[in-house]
Design a protein around this motif. Structure first.
Motif, mmCIF file in Angstrom:
data_model
loop_
_atom_site.group_PDB
_atom_site.id
_atom_site.type_symbol
_atom_site.label_atom_id
_atom_site.label_comp_id
_atom_site.label_asym_id
_atom_site.label_seq_id
_atom_site.Cartn_x
_atom_site.Cartn_y
_atom_site.Cartn_z
ATOM 1 N N LYS A 201 -34.075 82.994 -30.305
ATOM 2 C CA LYS A 201 -34.479 82.176 -28.938
ATOM 3 C C LYS A 201 -34.019 80.904 -28.945
ATOM 4 C CE LYS A 201 -38.604 81.336 -27.836
ATOM 5 N NZ LYS A 201 -40.138 81.488 -27.603
ATOM 6 N N ARG A 202 -34.469 80.222 -30.056
ATOM 7 C CA ARG A 202 -33.800 78.595 -30.024
ATOM 8 C C ARG A 202 -32.640 78.403 -29.913
ATOM 9 N NH1 ARG A 202 -38.411 78.486 -33.436
ATOM 10 N NH2 ARG A 202 -37.234 78.512 -35.378
ATOM 11 N N ASN A 203 -31.814 79.280 -30.715
ATOM 12 C CA ASN A 203 -30.298 79.324 -30.971
ATOM 13 C C ASN A 203 -29.672 79.651 -29.549
ATOM 14 O OD1 ASN A 203 -30.117 78.626 -33.661
ATOM 15 N ND2 ASN A 203 -30.346 80.674 -34.181
ATOM 16 N N VAL A 204 -30.087 80.498 -28.928
ATOM 17 C CA VAL A 204 -29.571 81.000 -27.757
ATOM 18 C C VAL A 204 -29.724 79.726 -26.529
ATOM 19 C CG1 VAL A 204 -29.861 82.267 -25.435
ATOM 20 C CG2 VAL A 204 -29.842 83.519 -27.790
ATOM 21 N N VAL A 205 -30.836 79.273 -26.439
ATOM 22 C CA VAL A 205 -31.488 78.049 -25.725
ATOM 23 C C VAL A 205 -30.316 76.852 -26.104
ATOM 24 C CG1 VAL A 205 -33.065 76.311 -25.066
ATOM 25 C CG2 VAL A 205 -33.518 78.911 -25.239
ATOM 26 N N ARG A 206 -30.078 76.522 -27.518
ATOM 27 C CA ARG A 206 -29.344 75.521 -27.793
ATOM 28 C C ARG A 206 -27.859 75.716 -27.301
ATOM 29 N NH1 ARG A 206 -30.165 75.969 -32.994
ATOM 30 N NH2 ARG A 206 -32.183 74.992 -32.903
ATOM 31 N N THR A 207 -27.601 76.813 -27.290
ATOM 32 C CA THR A 207 -25.992 77.125 -27.108
ATOM 33 C C THR A 207 -25.727 77.073 -25.513
ATOM 34 O OG1 THR A 207 -26.140 78.844 -28.550
ATOM 35 C CG2 THR A 207 -24.360 78.898 -27.162
ATOM 36 N N ILE A 208 -26.771 77.125 -24.623
ATOM 37 C CA ILE A 208 -26.382 77.087 -23.166
ATOM 38 C C ILE A 208 -27.164 75.736 -22.547
ATOM 39 C CG2 ILE A 208 -25.920 79.515 -23.239
ATOM 40 C CD1 ILE A 208 -28.511 80.191 -21.677
ATOM 41 N N VAL A 209 -28.079 75.043 -23.334
ATOM 42 C CA VAL A 209 -28.829 74.150 -22.562
ATOM 43 C C VAL A 209 -27.921 73.278 -21.745
ATOM 44 C CG1 VAL A 209 -29.289 72.687 -24.342
ATOM 45 C CG2 VAL A 209 -30.939 72.646 -22.840
ATOM 46 N N THR A 210 -26.883 72.747 -22.431
ATOM 47 C CA THR A 210 -25.905 71.823 -21.968
ATOM 48 C C THR A 210 -25.090 72.211 -20.551
ATOM 49 O OG1 THR A 210 -24.052 72.365 -23.611
ATOM 50 C CG2 THR A 210 -25.627 70.617 -24.195
ATOM 51 N N GLU A 211 -24.971 73.606 -20.602
ATOM 52 C CA GLU A 211 -24.205 74.350 -19.365
ATOM 53 C C GLU A 211 -25.174 74.355 -18.362
ATOM 54 O OE1 GLU A 211 -22.786 78.027 -20.930
ATOM 55 O OE2 GLU A 211 -21.979 77.011 -22.884
ATOM 56 N N THR A 212 -26.494 74.116 -17.968
ATOM 57 C CA THR A 212 -27.199 74.533 -17.049
ATOM 58 C C THR A 212 -28.098 73.417 -16.761
ATOM 59 O OG1 THR A 212 -28.701 76.249 -16.230
ATOM 60 C CG2 THR A 212 -28.893 75.747 -18.531
#
Length: 1226
Positions: free
Chosen positions: A800-811
């Motif tokens: 979950k943390r890796n997924v969030v870290r991946t897209i947090v800058t895109e949204t």
């Protein structure tokens, strides 16, 4: 309904008799129907309603009685007076006269029971009622469970228990329901309490023992702790909860679990106990797992039954008390006293099973003979006839012969001197024949294949090489041969404490491979799968994927110091075994450390034998060790920490502070000490491991820590501690080894101090058994379960943390919101896995994929999330809108969307500006319906042209999902990075259009490239708008604004339709002469003309010249024909005039209305009618209410909270996150 007769102890308790005769009594439940009953009736009725409905009796029943007996039997019950009266009248008319003939009460009872059972059987036959193992009481409980918690029929209840749930300091008495996927609790004493926890969300499950609650079960999730107590049978409840949680963890760990655990085995015999068939099946599954682990049997072996018996042991001339286990392919025995004797008899080895003569000394004996002339005598069997028949049935199903029997069992029928002779390289006559050129063959390629263990190829000795070490080795071989003579040989050998003693003293080099096969159970899988390895090699060689790339990279790092792997023979054998296994088990594929272990296996076993040893290691003895996330090793690391805390408590705190345990356990466990000890010493550890399992590794690790306890306590950091342990392990020696010394690469961990004293491996192993031999395999399994919950949930949190870290800058969503949304997204995925869906769960979940791709949802699942989370989800039009958005977000057209695509769509609706939201809404409705496959365009221009061409209506709407992969196709991409547009208090549409037109020029996706909206699509868009505003505070204003915009767009479409015909007539008159000669190859300019003709731009399309100045178009504009000269590019122009100007058209349009239309549209719709996105945007901007609605930010936190608290659970509803909030009412 008639029921199978069941004895009732107290016929009058809580019941009122309404009718009676000498043989039957009709009774009504007290408190039912509100007629009398007094306080007792009120109490009974209240308890029936409030407490356990599964225990609630039907309100009417009929009892059978005999005149001179106090016994009563219930033979019928009903929920209505009419039904019970029909049964009563049938008894009076058909039974009373017949019963009066009988003289014996026992005969009457037998007759009545038989008659009732006959009626039930006839009813079932006529109504096609299937046999069901579940009792009526359990069926009622299942029905209540589904009704209380909104569960679908697919959610199977396993069992339910009465208990108390502690809410704060107040216990709530109620019922705990355990189903395949959920733990649920319900109570209604004063206040209603409902609790639903998904097994997949449990992080800790343990028995809690406190002064207040001596027997309790604590269930922990990420956010709550729940305590249950006052169980009638806490051990049974806890064991079942453990098993169900384990199934859930398996589902999270790999996608195979989804299918395996949903199809549970069926028992062949109906159990008399009143529990569910599913509970009995799970009990059978647990017993089979313990049975397979105890005797190292293949994973698909299922226990049929077990019984107490005695076994005659010829080596001790005694009868040993123990248990016989019978399964589909094996008969096994283990003594009551641990390690006294155990036995495995494969049915493929059995020749005769017969009942011997019974006597007082030897009651009910059974004799079993095998192919290698061994006979086993079992006695004191309780149901000998049934047992013999069962074994005979299994024997008939057993394949008659396997082609590998002689190979696997060695020379079982030969003399002792010949046993294992082919591999005893210390014997001169065998070593002289082991020449390299005779030990290879070609396997359909130029790569040589090792036909025997690699070790025998590099150990050529002559008689003069004989020395004391070889003499000791020879004595070991003789001791094993004597053991085979006394206890048998091959699979059917008696395994006793003496066998263990020989293993601890060391297995001879020449026998190591065969005994590894025997003790690990790999010999059984190899015998039952002849030709399997060769077929795998044929199919896997030459295939390339990520696993084979990793294998190639690690081949030359596998025991490079050993001569066997310094040439192509050893390397090629290692490549084939690893590649074949990666092909067999793609979930594991290849993991680092497998190469080291496999290279050692190849040294002592033939290639195929090494493969099956690797199978046993990866799939049974070290479960989940070698998957991509080394879950099994992490689990055992946690187990090792627990054992260290218990057995070396003085060292535990120090090791935890230094962080050493986590470091050493992975390297020690993954390679079975092969990477940290000298080779000749580590193989002794492998000997013990194959004999005694994982407990050997734990014991040895604890012994190493205990031996260095004083030095470790003095260490100041983890580097110093690792150096101490590294030096100790480097100096573990095997003085009995006949191998030439091999340099140990790990010995680089040295310092300039004094050399460390040597440690004898046999003394170290024996010391580990003496000090830590009390560790039991079943205790390790208990610890593994506890640690598995923790490890897998930690991995899920990391994902979950890796997924969030991946897209947090895109949204624009916050990290907390993204984490909550991911949990909801994953929960929807898991829900469909539990209860099915429109696609296979294995397609949606693949742990080997990147984090973002591991969980995906289909359209049906997306509908549930759309309803709960998306701001536009209102009214009856929500589902069609959800499907449209799903298709838009599914960029690759695979009918699934991942979390990033999901956030793309949600981000636009929640954080996008007005233009982006309207563009998304427009795209959703202009998206064509999915039809048959169409050719994928080569460029963005072709993709756009495809939708603008003058083609048939059916084809124009038939764009396939493949076309949506193009970057510039204009209607399948959702731009995540929102472009900031100044929010205006007034609906200044000129400013919006100016900014949007300037911005669109720099984007790959131009709004002018968006296809036009035809009349049918426009109607759908209007429906969406009207349904979108229900329950909005400004609902009336929005409806009025929508009506205004709709009318405006309709007028624009009508005027555009007329102008479309005018342009087409004029252009055809100009163009036809010019194209008479070169009609099939029009010039680029004329291609543009054709493009515009086929898809006319309507009122709000801005020309290139107008885009250069700052003048924006009005929402009401004059539509003029303009010039159609060839050099003018034939572009439509819009004149900017005052807001009160009326719409006009050219006179030329009067005649054009009569001409045939060729603008595409849905069949039945006006073909020439169309509007553009610019017109739609500008029209919306004229209405303040709509502008405010689409600019209004969405409160995502409130929607997430609402989604988490949703109580519905089913195929089309969302299962809440983590665990449900407890609902208290009243």
């Amino acid at each position: 309904m008639w029921v199978s007769p069941e004895e009732v102890l107290l016929a009058g308790a809580l019941w009122i008799t309404e009718r009676a005769n000498p043989y039957f009594i009709l009774q009504k439940r007290k408190g039912h129907g509100g007629e009398g009953g007094g306080l007792a009736g009120l109490l009974v009725g209240t308890l029936d309603v409030v407490l356990d409905s599964s225990a609630r009796m039907a309100p009417y029943r009929i009892l059978y009685q005999t005149p001179d007996s106090l016994s009563h039997w219930i033979i019928a019950h009903a929920t209505s007076r009419k039904e019970i009266t029909e049964h009563w009248e049938w008894l009076e008319h058909n039974m009373l006269q017949t019963l009066s003939i009988f003289e014996n009460e026992n005969d009457i009872t037998t007759f009545v029971k038989g008659k009732v059972q006959g009626i039930i059987a006839e009813y079932n036959k006529n109504h096609d009622v299937k046999e069901d193992d579940d009792t009526d009481k359990f069926k009622e409980a299942s029905s209540k469970f589904r009704n209380l918690f909104g569960m679908p029929d697919e959610e199977k209840l396993v069992n339910y228990y009465s208990c108390s749930y502690w809410k704060g300091k107040v216990p709530r008495q109620g019922w705990l329901y355990l189903s395949i996927n959920h733990l649920c609790f319900y109570s209604y004493l004063g206040k209603e309490v409902k609790l639903v926890v998904r097994w997949a969300d449990i992080t800790q499950l343990e028995k809690s023992a406190t002064l207040l609650l001596p027997d309790g079960i604590k269930v922990s999730t990420r956010s709550h702790e729940h305590v249950f107590s006052v169980f009638l049978n806490i051990n049974e409840t806890f064991k079942l909860a453990e098993q169900l949680a384990n199934i859930a963890m398996r589902q999270l760990l790999d996608n195979e679990g989804f299918e395996e655990d949903r199809s549970l085995p069926k028992l062949k015999k109906k159990s008399p106990t009143k529990v569910s068939a599913l509970k009995r099946d799970l009990d059978a599954r647990a017993k089979s797992e313990r049975y397979r682990a105890l005797f190292r049997l293949p994973k698909d072996e299922k226990l049929d039954g077990h019984t107490d018996c005695t076994l005659w042991t010829p080596f001790s001339k005694t009868h040993i008390l123990g248990q016989m286990f019978v399964s589909t392919n094996y008969i096994c025995f283990t003594s009551k006293e641990e390690m006294q004797c155990s036995l495995i008899i494969p049915l493929r080895e059995v020749t005769i099973v017969e009942k011997a003569d019974s006597s007082n000394v030897l009651p009910s004996p059974v004799s079993i003979s095998t192919k290698n002339r061994m006979t086993f005598l079992f006695a004191n069997l309780k149901d000998r006839d049934f047992l013999v028949q069962r074994i005979s049935d299994f024997l008939q199903q057993t394949p008659s012969k396997t082609c590998l029997e002689r190979e696997l069992t060695g020379s079982l029928n030969s003399s002792d001197d010949e046993v294992y002779g082919s591999l005893l390289s210390s014997s001169p006559q065998h070593s002289l024949s082991s020449e390299g050129e005779h030990t290879f063959n070609l396997n359909n390629s130029s790569v040589p294949t090792a036909s025997q263990a690699l070790m025998t190829m590099y150990r050529r000795r002559s008689p003069e090489d004989f020395n004391p070490k070889l003499a000791k080795e020879f004595l070991k071989e003789q001791a094993w041969k004597n053991h085979f003579t006394e206890f048998g040989q091959g699979v059917c050998m008696y395994r006793t404490e003496k066998t263990k003693e020989l293993v601890l003293k060391g297995i001879p080099e020449g026998m190591r491979g065969d005994l590894w096969l025997l003790f690990s159970g790999a010999i059984n899988e190899m015998a039952t799968h002849p030709g399997y390895y060769e077929d795998l090699v044929d199919r896997s060689m030459g295939k390339y994927n990520l696993a084979t790339e990793e294998i190639e990279r690690d081949l030359h790092r596998s025991l490079p110091e050993h001569p066997a792997f310094q040439n192509e023979i050893g390397i090629a054998a290692l490549r084939r075994v690893l590649t074949a296994y990666a092909f067999r088990n793609p979930n594991i594929g290849y993991c680092q450390a497998m190469n080291i272990v496999t290279s050692v296996l190849l040294l002592y076993a033939k290639e195929e034998e090494a493969f099956w040893l690797l199978v046993a290691l990866c799939e049974r003895m070290l479960p989940d060790y070698y998957n991509t996330r080394v879950v099994g090793a992490l689990v055992d690391q946690g187990v090792f920490e627990e054992l260290a805390r218990e057995y070396v408590p003085e060292l535990y705190d120090c090791m935890q502070d230094l962080g050493v345990i986590s470091t050493i356990s992975l390297s020690w466990f993954l390679t079975l000490f092969l990477s940290v000890m000298p080779f000749e010493s580590a193989v002794v550890v492998v000997d013990c491991f194959f004999f005694d399992g994982i407990k050997v590794i734990f014991q040895l690790a604890l012994a190493v820590l205990h031996a260095n306890i004083h030095q470790l306590l003095g260490c100041k950091d983890d580097g110093e501690a690792m150096t101490v342990l590294g030096r100790y392990l480097d100096n573990v020696t095997n003085k009995d080894s006949t191998l030439p010394p091999i340099q140990h690469l790990h010995s680089l961990l040295t310092d300039n101090g004094e050399p460390h004293p040597e440690v004898d491996i046999f003394k170290l192993v024996r010391s580990s058994y003496e000090k830590f031999g009390s560790i039991r395999a079943d205790v390790i399994e208990q610890m593994r379960f506890k640690q598995r919950l923790r490890v897998i949930q930690t991995i899920e949190d990391t994902t979950k943390r890796n997924v969030v870290r991946t897209i947090v800058t895109e949204t624009a969503f916050s990290i907390d919101e993204l984490e909550e949304l991911f949990v909801l997204f994953k929960a929807e995925h898991l829900t469909s896995c539990y209860w099915g869906g429109s696609s296979n769960p294995t397609e949606r979940h693949d742990p080997s994929l990147p984090y973002l791709e591991q969980y995906r949802i289909d359209a049906e699942q997306f509908k549930g999330l759309f309803q709960l989370l998306f701001p536009w989800a209102n009214g009856a039009h929500s589902d069609p809108l959800a499907v449209r958005l799903f298709r838009l977000l599914d960029h690759n057209g695979d009918a699934f969307i991942n979390f990033r695509e999901f956030i793309n769509g949600l981000g636009v609706l929640c954080h996008g500006d007005l233009t982006e939201k309207l563009k998304l809404l427009y795209k959703m409705h202009v998206l064509p319906e999915v039809t048959s496959e169409q050719e994928e365009p080569d460029s963005a221009f072709e993709a756009t042209q495809y939708f603008f061409e003058d083609i048939t209506p059916e084809t124009s709407m038939g764009q396939d999902a493949k076309n949506r992969r193009e970057k510039d196709d204009g209607f399948v991409r959702v731009t995540l990075k929102t472009e900031k547009v100044k929010k205006l208090n007034a609906p200044d549409y000129r400013h919006y259009l100016k900014l949007w037109n300037q911005d669109s020029k720099s984007k790959t996706e131009r709004t002018k490239d968006l296809p036009e909206l035809n009349q049918t699509q426009f109607i759908e868009l209007c429906k969406t708008l009207y349904s979108m505003f229900s329950e909005d505070p400004a609902e009336q204003q929005l409806y009025h604004a929508t009506a205004t915009v709709t009318s405006l767009l309709l007028e624009m479409g009508e005027v555009g339709k007329l102008f479309c015909a005018t342009r087409r007539d004029h252009q055809s008159g100009v163009r036809d002469p010019e194209l008479s000669e070169d009609e099939e190859e029009p010039s680029p300019a004329l291609q543009d003309i054709k493009l515009d003709d086929a898809s006319p731009k309507s009122a709000m399309l801005t020309s290139d010249d107008e885009a250069k100045d700052d003048t924006s178009v009005s929402s009401y504009s004059v539509l003029s024909a303009g010039s159609h000269e060839p050099d003018d590019n034939n572009k439509l122009r819009c004149e900017d005039i005052a807001d009160d100007t009326v719409l006009v058209r050219s006179d030329e349009g009067d005649d054009d209305k009569k001409k045939k239309k060729n603008c595409h549209a849905e069949p039945g719709a006006d073909e020439d009618w169309a509007i553009t996105f610019e017109q739609f945007l500008a029209s919306v901007l004229t209405e303040q209410a709509l502008v405010l609605y689409f600019e209004k930010p969405a409160d995502m936190s409130a929607r997430i909270t609402n989604a988490k608290n949703v109580r519905k659970v089913g195929r089309k509803a969302l299962l809440s996150v983590s665990d449900y909030e407890i609902s208290l009412s009243g």
